[in-house]
Write a protein that holds these residues in place. Structure first.
Motif, PDB file in Angstrom:
ATOM      1  N   ALA A   1       0.827  -1.204   0.000  1.00 39.04           N
ATOM      2  CA  ALA A   1       0.000   0.000   0.000  1.00 39.04           C
ATOM      3  C   ALA A   1       0.862   1.255   0.000  1.00 39.04           C
ATOM      4  O   ALA A   1       0.595   2.216  -0.739  1.00 39.04           O
ATOM      5  CB  ALA A   1      -0.927  -0.007   1.220  1.00 39.04           C
ATOM      6  N   PHE A   2       1.894   1.259   0.820  1.00 39.91           N
ATOM      7  CA  PHE A   2       2.813   2.406   0.883  1.00 39.91           C
ATOM      8  C   PHE A   2       3.535   2.598  -0.453  1.00 39.91           C
ATOM      9  O   PHE A   2       3.595   3.711  -0.993  1.00 39.91           O
ATOM     10  CB  PHE A   2       3.835   2.194   2.001  1.00 39.91           C
ATOM     11  N   ILE A   3       4.065   1.532  -1.010  1.00 39.96           N
ATOM     12  CA  ILE A   3       4.802   1.620  -2.265  1.00 39.96           C
ATOM     13  C   ILE A   3       3.883   2.103  -3.381  1.00 39.96           C
ATOM     14  O   ILE A   3       4.268   2.938  -4.211  1.00 39.96           O
ATOM     15  CB  ILE A   3       5.424   0.252  -2.616  1.00 39.96           C
ATOM     16  N   SER A   4       2.660   1.609  -3.406  1.00 34.01           N
ATOM     17  CA  SER A   4       1.727   1.981  -4.467  1.00 34.01           C
ATOM     18  C   SER A   4       1.382   3.461  -4.438  1.00 34.01           C
ATOM     19  O   SER A   4       1.430   4.148  -5.469  1.00 34.01           O
ATOM     20  CB  SER A   4       0.451   1.153  -4.346  1.00 34.01           C
ATOM     21  N   SER A   5       1.017   3.975  -3.276  1.00 36.34           N
ATOM     22  CA  SER A   5       0.618   5.382  -3.198  1.00 36.34           C
ATOM     23  C   SER A   5       1.778   6.308  -3.552  1.00 36.34           C
ATOM     24  O   SER A   5       1.607   7.285  -4.292  1.00 36.34           O
ATOM     25  CB  SER A   5       0.074   5.714  -1.801  1.00 36.34           C
ATOM     26  N   GLN A   6       2.980   5.999  -3.048  1.00 37.10           N
ATOM     27  CA  GLN A   6       4.142   6.834  -3.354  1.00 37.10           C
ATOM     28  C   GLN A   6       4.476   6.786  -4.842  1.00 37.10           C
ATOM     29  O   GLN A   6       4.786   7.821  -5.463  1.00 37.10           O
ATOM     30  CB  GLN A   6       5.350   6.368  -2.531  1.00 37.10           C
ATOM     31  N   THR A   7       4.399   5.603  -5.425  1.00 34.63           N
ATOM     32  CA  THR A   7       4.705   5.443  -6.843  1.00 34.63           C
ATOM     33  C   THR A   7       3.703   6.191  -7.703  1.00 34.63           C
ATOM     34  O   THR A   7       4.083   6.910  -8.644  1.00 34.63           O
ATOM     35  CB  THR A   7       4.715   3.952  -7.226  1.00 34.63           C
ATOM     36  N   CYS A   8       2.417   6.047  -7.394  1.00 30.96           N
ATOM     37  CA  CYS A   8       1.391   6.691  -8.217  1.00 30.96           C
ATOM     38  C   CYS A   8       1.442   8.210  -8.096  1.00 30.96           C
ATOM     39  O   CYS A   8       1.203   8.925  -9.078  1.00 30.96           O
ATOM     40  CB  CYS A   8       0.013   6.157  -7.840  1.00 30.96           C
ATOM     41  N   ALA A   9       1.757   8.719  -6.917  1.00 26.19           N
ATOM     42  CA  ALA A   9       1.902  10.168  -6.759  1.00 26.19           C
ATOM     43  C   ALA A   9       3.046  10.691  -7.622  1.00 26.19           C
ATOM     44  O   ALA A   9       2.931  11.741  -8.270  1.00 26.19           O
ATOM     45  CB  ALA A   9       2.143  10.514  -5.294  1.00 26.19           C
ATOM     46  N   THR A  10       4.153   9.954  -7.662  1.00 27.54           N
ATOM     47  CA  THR A  10       5.296  10.350  -8.481  1.00 27.54           C
ATOM     48  C   THR A  10       4.957  10.277  -9.961  1.00 27.54           C
ATOM     49  O   THR A  10       5.316  11.173 -10.747  1.00 27.54           O
ATOM     50  CB  THR A  10       6.506   9.445  -8.171  1.00 27.54           C
ATOM     51  N   VAL A  11       4.279   9.217 -10.367  1.00 29.08           N
ATOM     52  CA  VAL A  11       3.885   9.062 -11.770  1.00 29.08           C
ATOM     53  C   VAL A  11       2.962  10.199 -12.203  1.00 29.08           C
ATOM     54  O   VAL A  11       3.141  10.789 -13.284  1.00 29.08           O
ATOM     55  CB  VAL A  11       3.192   7.701 -11.988  1.00 29.08           C
ATOM     56  N   PHE A  12       1.973  10.513 -11.383  1.00 27.45           N
ATOM     57  CA  PHE A  12       1.043  11.597 -11.723  1.00 27.45           C
ATOM     58  C   PHE A  12       1.792  12.919 -11.891  1.00 27.45           C
ATOM     59  O   PHE A  12       1.560  13.667 -12.845  1.00 27.45           O
ATOM     60  CB  PHE A  12      -0.025  11.714 -10.639  1.00 27.45           C
ATOM     61  N   ASN A  13       2.699  13.195 -10.981  1.00 28.66           N
ATOM     62  CA  ASN A  13       3.485  14.423 -11.056  1.00 28.66           C
ATOM     63  C   ASN A  13       4.310  14.458 -12.344  1.00 28.66           C
ATOM     64  O   ASN A  13       4.374  15.488 -13.042  1.00 28.66           O
ATOM     65  CB  ASN A  13       4.390  14.527  -9.836  1.00 28.66           C
ATOM     66  N   THR A  14       4.931  13.351 -12.679  1.00 29.71           N
ATOM     67  CA  THR A  14       5.748  13.278 -13.890  1.00 29.71           C
ATOM     68  C   THR A  14       4.907  13.476 -15.144  1.00 29.71           C
ATOM     69  O   THR A  14       5.299  14.220 -16.063  1.00 29.71           O
ATOM     70  CB  THR A  14       6.469  11.924 -13.960  1.00 29.71           C
ATOM     71  N   GLU A  15       3.758  12.820 -15.201  1.00 34.78           N
ATOM     72  CA  GLU A  15       2.894  12.941 -16.374  1.00 34.78           C
ATOM     73  C   GLU A  15       2.375  14.371 -16.533  1.00 34.78           C
ATOM     74  O   GLU A  15       2.289  14.890 -17.653  1.00 34.78           O
ATOM     75  CB  GLU A  15       1.722  11.964 -16.274  1.00 34.78           C
ATOM     76  N   MET A  16       2.044  15.015 -15.441  1.00 36.70           N
ATOM     77  CA  MET A  16       1.540  16.380 -15.523  1.00 36.70           C
ATOM     78  C   MET A  16       2.632  17.349 -15.962  1.00 36.70           C
ATOM     79  O   MET A  16       2.390  18.249 -16.768  1.00 36.70           O
ATOM     80  CB  MET A  16       0.960  16.819 -14.177  1.00 36.70           C
TER      81      MET A  16
ATOM     82  N   ALA B   1      -5.650   7.260 -20.784  1.00 36.84           N
ATOM     83  CA  ALA B   1      -5.092   5.947 -21.122  1.00 36.84           C
ATOM     84  C   ALA B   1      -3.597   5.897 -20.844  1.00 36.84           C
ATOM     85  O   ALA B   1      -3.077   4.894 -20.339  1.00 36.84           O
ATOM     86  CB  ALA B   1      -5.380   5.626 -22.583  1.00 36.84           C
ATOM     87  N   ARG B   2      -2.901   6.988 -21.164  1.00 32.81           N
ATOM     88  CA  ARG B   2      -1.447   7.031 -20.920  1.00 32.81           C
ATOM     89  C   ARG B   2      -1.143   7.029 -19.427  1.00 32.81           C
ATOM     90  O   ARG B   2      -0.193   6.369 -18.977  1.00 32.81           O
ATOM     91  CB  ARG B   2      -0.852   8.264 -21.588  1.00 32.81           C
ATOM     92  N   LEU B   3      -1.945   7.756 -18.657  1.00 27.17           N
ATOM     93  CA  LEU B   3      -1.733   7.795 -17.212  1.00 27.17           C
ATOM     94  C   LEU B   3      -1.939   6.414 -16.607  1.00 27.17           C
ATOM     95  O   LEU B   3      -1.142   5.961 -15.772  1.00 27.17           O
ATOM     96  CB  LEU B   3      -2.690   8.801 -16.578  1.00 27.17           C
ATOM     97  N   LYS B   4      -2.995   5.726 -17.016  1.00 23.74           N
ATOM     98  CA  LYS B   4      -3.244   4.371 -16.512  1.00 23.74           C
ATOM     99  C   LYS B   4      -2.082   3.452 -16.872  1.00 23.74           C
ATOM    100  O   LYS B   4      -1.605   2.668 -16.028  1.00 23.74           O
ATOM    101  CB  LYS B   4      -4.548   3.821 -17.080  1.00 23.74           C
ATOM    102  N   SER B   5      -1.608   3.543 -18.107  1.00 18.53           N
ATOM    103  CA  SER B   5      -0.486   2.718 -18.545  1.00 18.53           C
ATOM    104  C   SER B   5       0.771   3.017 -17.735  1.00 18.53           C
ATOM    105  O   SER B   5       1.530   2.102 -17.372  1.00 18.53           O
ATOM    106  CB  SER B   5      -0.222   2.957 -20.032  1.00 18.53           C
ATOM    107  N   SER B   6       0.978   4.284 -17.415  1.00 22.02           N
ATOM    108  CA  SER B   6       2.150   4.669 -16.620  1.00 22.02           C
ATOM    109  C   SER B   6       2.041   4.154 -15.193  1.00 22.02           C
ATOM    110  O   SER B   6       3.037   3.697 -14.603  1.00 22.02           O
ATOM    111  CB  SER B   6       2.313   6.186 -16.622  1.00 22.02           C
ATOM    112  N   PHE B   7       0.846   4.241 -14.602  1.00 28.19           N
ATOM    113  CA  PHE B   7       0.636   3.660 -13.274  1.00 28.19           C
ATOM    114  C   PHE B   7       1.014   2.177 -13.290  1.00 28.19           C
ATOM    115  O   PHE B   7       1.784   1.698 -12.448  1.00 28.19           O
ATOM    116  CB  PHE B   7      -0.821   3.803 -12.841  1.00 28.19           C
TER     117      PHE B   7
END
Length: 319
Positions: free
Chosen positions: A61-76, A91-97
């Motif tokens: 759970a910890f790894i997932s939330s931290q990873t997804c927050a970083t991915v969202f920031n990078t994509e934006m 679709a790209r955001l989901k693929s990146s997650f």
């Protein structure tokens, strides 16, 4: 309109119970003049209780939330100026997650004895907002919401108060009151085991307004949904500026929650904190009166009656 001229201020909250590592994550940026964004990611501790020894024994759970927050920031940050949040971006955001979470699992994952329908690999919720300018209007902004799970996005306006914009993706579709008293499993959550969806909502919003992204630890430990709005407005009324509002609201949440609690709340269209407070004074009196009537008699009948009155305007129905 200029986002920086329109943005009054924002507050952010992040709290974890004592001696525990917060499984929520937060990502935001309000520095640009053409696009603002924020996201709250709640690692699902029950679904993702598997431990990863190579990463200081952190949970999935910890790894997932931290990873997804970083991915969202990078994509934006990589989104070109003028680009919109469309189906291709979702679709790209989901693929990146999925891609980054799978990398984490391949790098750190080990065989686990945790199996079953209530177990997911690297699960978290996600409630994200993107605010951009609109053409031809000095008072209207475009709001895009991207959502998975049971974290929430609210809009808060002086007349309508605090309205829930996202739908809790839970089995049985309990409403916001029932959700406080039942433990319904999530039907959609970011993870790498089972397909998930990212719901996208786009609308133009006339200012002034505030947007609140929050994990369930922020709003899930109150008597009724009315009481959550009252907590927000109580702290707004007693604050002298945004810093004291952020501090006092954080303390109020800490005093009642039993979970990780993360939120971000930007305010658009006000020229001063004093004007913001004045605009919500009438709404504060109404919500306080409704909560007082409930607290005089906490019977199911009184609560249900007050909720039906409040519920009529609680869910956002469009700008």
């Amino acid at each position: 309109m200029s986002l920086l001229r329109c943005l009054c201020q924002f507050i952010a909250i992040k709290h974890a119970p004592a001696n525990e590592k917060c499984e929520d994550a937060l990502s935001y940026s309000f520095e640009s003049d053409f696009r603002h964004y924020a996201g709250v990611f709640d690692g699902c501790g029950g679904l993702g209780s598997k431990r990863y020894e190579p990463v200081n024994n952190r949970t999935g759970a910890f790894i997932s939330s931290q990873t997804c927050a970083t991915v969202f920031n990078t994509e934006m940050k990589s989104l070109p100026v003028g680009a919109t949040i469309d189906d291709a971006f979702i679709a790209r955001l989901k693929s990146s997650f999925l891609g980054e979470l799978r990398k984490q699992e391949n790098k750190y994952g080990q065989k686990s004895s945790l199996v079953g329908s209530m177990v997911r690999t690297l699960p978290c919720t996600g409630s994200m907002i993107v605010v951009t300018q609109t053409n031809g209007s000095d008072t209207t902004l475009r709001l895009d919401i991207i959502h998975a799970g049971d974290s929430r996005v609210y809009i808060m306006r002086p007349k309508e108060g605090l309205q829930q914009m996202t739908r809790d993706e839970l089995a049985g579709n309990p409403d916001a009151l029932k959700n406080l008293y039942v433990s319904a499993p999530m039907t959609n959550v970011i993870n790498i085991d089972k397909d998930f969806s990212l719901t996208h909502l786009a609308c133009n919003i006339e200012g002034p307004f505030a947007i609140l992204c929050a994990s369930d630890g922020v709003f899930g430990y109150v008597k009724t949904p009315m009481h959550f709005e009252k907590i927000v407005l109580d702290n707004l009324e007693s604050a002298v500026n945004f810093d004291s509002f952020e501090s006092s609201l954080t303390e109020s949440i800490k005093n009642i929650t039993g979970d990780d609690s993360t939120a971000v709340m930007p305010f658009y269209g006000w020229t001063s904190f004093e004007q913001l407070k004045a605009d919500f004074a009438k709404r504060h009196r109404f919500v306080s009166g409704l909560c007082a009537s409930v607290e005089e008699d906490m019977s199911d009948e009184v609560i249900d009656s007050a909720w039906e009155q409040f519920k009529a305007g609680y869910y956002w129905q469009g700008a």
